[in-house]
Motif scaffolding. Structure first.
Motif, PDB file in Angstrom:
ATOM      1  N   VAL A   1       0.863  -1.182   0.000  1.00 59.52           N
ATOM      2  CA  VAL A   1       0.000   0.000   0.000  1.00 59.52           C
ATOM      3  C   VAL A   1       0.899   1.232   0.000  1.00 59.52           C
ATOM      4  O   VAL A   1       1.662   1.452   0.939  1.00 59.52           O
ATOM      5  CB  VAL A   1      -0.942   0.015   1.216  1.00 59.52           C
ATOM      6  CG1 VAL A   1      -1.942   1.165   1.097  1.00 59.52           C
ATOM      7  CG2 VAL A   1      -1.689  -1.321   1.343  1.00 59.52           C
ATOM      8  N   VAL A   2       0.798   2.025  -1.058  1.00 54.33           N
ATOM      9  CA  VAL A   2       1.695   3.159  -1.270  1.00 54.33           C
ATOM     10  C   VAL A   2       0.946   4.466  -1.041  1.00 54.33           C
ATOM     11  O   VAL A   2      -0.164   4.657  -1.570  1.00 54.33           O
ATOM     12  CB  VAL A   2       2.271   3.134  -2.701  1.00 54.33           C
ATOM     13  CG1 VAL A   2       3.234   4.311  -2.914  1.00 54.33           C
ATOM     14  CG2 VAL A   2       2.982   1.802  -2.970  1.00 54.33           C
ATOM     15  N   PHE A   3       1.567   5.358  -0.290  1.00 52.06           N
ATOM     16  CA  PHE A   3       1.022   6.688  -0.018  1.00 52.06           C
ATOM     17  C   PHE A   3       1.968   7.742  -0.591  1.00 52.06           C
ATOM     18  O   PHE A   3       3.128   7.471  -0.879  1.00 52.06           O
ATOM     19  CB  PHE A   3       0.861   6.888   1.491  1.00 52.06           C
ATOM     20  CG  PHE A   3      -0.205   6.027   2.096  1.00 52.06           C
ATOM     21  CD1 PHE A   3      -1.509   6.471   2.188  1.00 52.06           C
ATOM     22  CD2 PHE A   3       0.105   4.751   2.562  1.00 52.06           C
ATOM     23  CE1 PHE A   3      -2.505   5.664   2.731  1.00 52.06           C
ATOM     24  CE2 PHE A   3      -0.875   3.934   3.104  1.00 52.06           C
ATOM     25  CZ  PHE A   3      -2.188   4.399   3.186  1.00 52.06           C
ATOM     26  N   PRO A   4       1.503   8.981  -0.724  1.00 53.03           N
ATOM     27  CA  PRO A   4       2.342  10.020  -1.319  1.00 53.03           C
ATOM     28  C   PRO A   4       3.476  10.484  -0.412  1.00 53.03           C
ATOM     29  O   PRO A   4       3.506  10.225   0.794  1.00 53.03           O
ATOM     30  CB  PRO A   4       1.352  11.172  -1.561  1.00 53.03           C
ATOM     31  CG  PRO A   4      -0.005  10.572  -1.492  1.00 53.03           C
ATOM     32  CD  PRO A   4       0.113   9.434  -0.522  1.00 53.03           C
ATOM     33  N   GLU A   5       4.369  11.227  -1.006  1.00 54.84           N
ATOM     34  CA  GLU A   5       5.335  12.062  -0.298  1.00 54.84           C
ATOM     35  C   GLU A   5       4.574  12.999   0.641  1.00 54.84           C
ATOM     36  O   GLU A   5       3.440  13.398   0.364  1.00 54.84           O
ATOM     37  CB  GLU A   5       6.103  12.881  -1.336  1.00 54.84           C
ATOM     38  CG  GLU A   5       7.084  13.892  -0.803  1.00 54.84           C
ATOM     39  CD  GLU A   5       7.656  14.773  -1.904  1.00 54.84           C
ATOM     40  OE1 GLU A   5       8.770  15.273  -1.730  1.00 54.84           O
ATOM     41  OE2 GLU A   5       6.983  14.965  -2.949  1.00 54.84           O
ATOM     42  N   ALA A   6       5.187  13.351   1.751  1.00 53.15           N
ATOM     43  CA  ALA A   6       4.617  14.324   2.699  1.00 53.15           C
ATOM     44  C   ALA A   6       3.261  13.890   3.257  1.00 53.15           C
ATOM     45  O   ALA A   6       2.422  14.725   3.582  1.00 53.15           O
ATOM     46  CB  ALA A   6       4.502  15.712   2.056  1.00 53.15           C
ATOM     47  N   SER A   7       3.065  12.588   3.411  1.00 53.88           N
ATOM     48  CA  SER A   7       1.828  12.119   4.037  1.00 53.88           C
ATOM     49  C   SER A   7       1.770  12.497   5.514  1.00 53.88           C
ATOM     50  O   SER A   7       0.691  12.663   6.078  1.00 53.88           O
ATOM     51  CB  SER A   7       1.693  10.600   3.892  1.00 53.88           C
ATOM     52  OG  SER A   7       1.395  10.242   2.556  1.00 53.88           O
ATOM     53  N   MET A   8       2.914  12.630   6.142  1.00 51.77           N
ATOM     54  CA  MET A   8       2.958  12.986   7.559  1.00 51.77           C
ATOM     55  C   MET A   8       2.453  14.418   7.782  1.00 51.77           C
ATOM     56  O   MET A   8       1.680  14.691   8.709  1.00 51.77           O
ATOM     57  CB  MET A   8       4.386  12.853   8.069  1.00 51.77           C
ATOM     58  CG  MET A   8       4.570  13.078   9.556  1.00 51.77           C
ATOM     59  SD  MET A   8       6.340  12.937   9.950  1.00 51.77           S
ATOM     60  CE  MET A   8       6.262  12.876  11.730  1.00 51.77           C
TER      61      MET A   8
ATOM     62  N   CYS B   1       6.793   8.253  -5.019  1.00 51.48           N
ATOM     63  CA  CYS B   1       5.854   8.949  -4.140  1.00 51.48           C
ATOM     64  C   CYS B   1       6.074  10.445  -4.311  1.00 51.48           C
ATOM     65  O   CYS B   1       7.211  10.915  -4.262  1.00 51.48           O
ATOM     66  CB  CYS B   1       6.086   8.550  -2.682  1.00 51.48           C
ATOM     67  SG  CYS B   1       5.909   6.779  -2.381  1.00 51.48           S
ATOM     68  N   ALA B   2       4.990  11.209  -4.501  1.00 51.56           N
ATOM     69  CA  ALA B   2       5.172  12.606  -4.888  1.00 51.56           C
ATOM     70  C   ALA B   2       4.153  13.520  -4.224  1.00 51.56           C
ATOM     71  O   ALA B   2       3.081  13.092  -3.781  1.00 51.56           O
ATOM     72  CB  ALA B   2       5.070  12.739  -6.411  1.00 51.56           C
ATOM     73  N   SER B   3       4.533  14.802  -4.194  1.00 50.45           N
ATOM     74  CA  SER B   3       3.613  15.897  -3.909  1.00 50.45           C
ATOM     75  C   SER B   3       3.952  16.952  -4.961  1.00 50.45           C
ATOM     76  O   SER B   3       4.652  17.920  -4.706  1.00 50.45           O
ATOM     77  CB  SER B   3       3.810  16.424  -2.482  1.00 50.45           C
ATOM     78  OG  SER B   3       2.856  17.411  -2.164  1.00 50.45           O
ATOM     79  N   TRP B   4       3.483  16.719  -6.174  1.00 53.42           N
ATOM     80  CA  TRP B   4       3.935  17.435  -7.371  1.00 53.42           C
ATOM     81  C   TRP B   4       3.405  18.864  -7.376  1.00 53.42           C
ATOM     82  O   TRP B   4       2.235  19.102  -7.109  1.00 53.42           O
ATOM     83  CB  TRP B   4       3.440  16.696  -8.605  1.00 53.42           C
ATOM     84  CG  TRP B   4       4.134  17.024  -9.893  1.00 53.42           C
ATOM     85  CD1 TRP B   4       3.649  17.763 -10.931  1.00 53.42           C
ATOM     86  CD2 TRP B   4       5.433  16.580 -10.300  1.00 53.42           C
ATOM     87  NE1 TRP B   4       4.555  17.814 -11.954  1.00 53.42           N
ATOM     88  CE2 TRP B   4       5.671  17.092 -11.599  1.00 53.42           C
ATOM     89  CE3 TRP B   4       6.432  15.807  -9.695  1.00 53.42           C
ATOM     90  CZ2 TRP B   4       6.854  16.860 -12.294  1.00 53.42           C
ATOM     91  CZ3 TRP B   4       7.595  15.565 -10.391  1.00 53.42           C
ATOM     92  CH2 TRP B   4       7.804  16.091 -11.669  1.00 53.42           C
ATOM     93  N   GLY B   5       4.273  19.785  -7.693  1.00 50.86           N
ATOM     94  CA  GLY B   5       3.866  21.175  -7.752  1.00 50.86           C
ATOM     95  C   GLY B   5       3.011  21.468  -8.967  1.00 50.86           C
ATOM     96  O   GLY B   5       3.265  20.960 -10.063  1.00 50.86           O
ATOM     97  N   ALA B   6       1.997  22.297  -8.780  1.00 46.48           N
ATOM     98  CA  ALA B   6       1.141  22.707  -9.883  1.00 46.48           C
ATOM     99  C   ALA B   6       1.809  23.815 -10.685  1.00 46.48           C
ATOM    100  O   ALA B   6       2.758  24.452 -10.227  1.00 46.48           O
ATOM    101  CB  ALA B   6      -0.208  23.181  -9.353  1.00 46.48           C
ATOM    102  N   GLY B   7       1.288  24.075 -11.885  1.00 46.49           N
ATOM    103  CA  GLY B   7       1.792  25.166 -12.700  1.00 46.49           C
ATOM    104  C   GLY B   7       1.682  24.833 -14.170  1.00 46.49           C
ATOM    105  O   GLY B   7       1.381  23.687 -14.547  1.00 46.49           O
ATOM    106  N   PRO B   8       1.916  25.801 -15.040  1.00 49.84           N
ATOM    107  CA  PRO B   8       1.809  25.569 -16.481  1.00 49.84           C
ATOM    108  C   PRO B   8       2.725  24.440 -16.943  1.00 49.84           C
ATOM    109  O   PRO B   8       3.927  24.435 -16.658  1.00 49.84           O
ATOM    110  CB  PRO B   8       2.245  26.915 -17.086  1.00 49.84           C
ATOM    111  CG  PRO B   8       1.977  27.917 -16.019  1.00 49.84           C
ATOM    112  CD  PRO B   8       2.244  27.207 -14.724  1.00 49.84           C
ATOM    113  N   GLY B   9       2.155  23.463 -17.604  1.00 51.24           N
ATOM    114  CA  GLY B   9       2.922  22.352 -18.147  1.00 51.24           C
ATOM    115  C   GLY B   9       3.329  21.289 -17.153  1.00 51.24           C
ATOM    116  O   GLY B   9       3.897  20.264 -17.545  1.00 51.24           O
ATOM    117  N   LYS B  10       3.060  21.485 -15.874  1.00 51.48           N
ATOM    118  CA  LYS B  10       3.569  20.543 -14.874  1.00 51.48           C
ATOM    119  C   LYS B  10       2.863  19.183 -14.954  1.00 51.48           C
ATOM    120  O   LYS B  10       3.503  18.145 -14.750  1.00 51.48           O
ATOM    121  CB  LYS B  10       3.426  21.131 -13.470  1.00 51.48           C
ATOM    122  CG  LYS B  10       4.326  22.339 -13.205  1.00 51.48           C
ATOM    123  CD  LYS B  10       5.807  21.992 -13.263  1.00 51.48           C
ATOM    124  CE  LYS B  10       6.250  21.023 -12.202  1.00 51.48           C
ATOM    125  NZ  LYS B  10       6.045  21.519 -10.823  1.00 51.48           N
TER     126      LYS B  10
END
Length: 266
Positions: free
Chosen positions: A38-45, A167-176
């Motif tokens: 079971v995989v959770f994202p980056e920065a789940s804490m 595992c990610a907490s991907w930043g939003a923005g144009p083209g991201k």
């Protein structure tokens, strides 16, 4: 025999206990669907955009211990993003891996000093790749910005990984979003591995307030096959994706397209 993996896309906030409840609930739901990993994202804490130094704890600290107990109770391996103490007044961006006899961790190597954000101001970089094995399947680990650096995933594959977890907490923005989609598929194609990419959901889709400018997630978690073909993709809100990992598919891909065997060190 296939290994079933769950990718739990969610949005965490500032409160550790509330975030722990999200993780516990995700573990229970995934275990009920017979997931083994079971995989959770980056920065789940704790979500980015909040103080991290004050909540960083060792791998046997209370938050991590509670996650380990939940994994053991459910009989699964959990991969979850947390923060452990770093050098001076910094943290390490850590993936805790625990369950079914596995206990290890990965510290994010490539820090997100891009798009106006400077992760290295608050985070100590890791130095070593990490893999773990369950039921004959070896998983390599990466975190968010790592996905832009193919050498890490090649190193995982060279160490035996047939599956790459990002595992990610991907930043939003144009083209991201387009970059995320491209990169997770590319890492599968250039290592002939499955890629399981689990990101934080978009806070606005999850009804969570988030600090503007912080990389707090866009959703779009994905399961990608070893030729780079997209198998499953999540939307922008909270969701769980399931994948059945068939090692025969990886073996066939590596016979047909032996990029790992053909690579030349320059």
């Amino acid at each position: 025999m296939a290994v079933r993996v769950a990718l739990v896309q969610l949005t965490t906030g500032r409160d550790l206990e509330a975030n722990l409840d999200l993780v516990r609930n995700g573990i229970r739901e995934a275990a009920a669907r017979r997931a083994s990993v079971v995989v959770f994202p980056e920065a789940s804490m704790r979500a980015f955009g909040n103080s991290l130094v004050d909540i960083a704890e060792p791998l046997d600290g209370p938050w991590a211990t509670a996650v380990c107990e939940a994994a053991d109770e459910a009989g699964v391996v959990v991969v979850v993003g947390m923060f452990t103490p770093g050098n001076a007044d910094t943290v390490r961006n850590t993936l805790l891996v625990h369950g079914r006899g596995v206990h290890t961790h990965y510290d994010k190597i490539h820090l997100y000093d891009a798009f106006g954000f400077k992760e290295s101001d608050t985070v100590t970089a890791g130095t070593e790749p990490c893999q773990f094995t369950l039921d004959g399947v070896t998983f390599g680990l990466g975190t968010c910005y790592d996905v832009r650096f193919p050498a890490l995933f090649t190193a995982n594959a060279a160490a035996g990984a047939q599956v790459q977890i990002v595992c990610a907490s991907w930043g939003a923005g144009p083209g991201k979003a387009e970059q995320w989609d491209l990169l997770v598929r590319a890492r599968a194609a250039d290592t002939t591995s499955y890629v399981l990419a689990c990101g934080q959901s978009d806070p606005s889709a999850a009804g969570v307030d988030a600090r503007r400018g912080a990389p707090t997630g866009i959703g779009r978690s994905a399961v990608v096959g070893p030729y780079g073909k997209l198998i499953e993709r999540a939307g922008d809100g909270p969701e769980i994706l399931y994948a059945d990992i068939d090692l025969g598919v990886v073996e066939e891909a590596r016979r047909t397209l032996p990029v790992l065997a053909n690579r030349v060190t320059l």
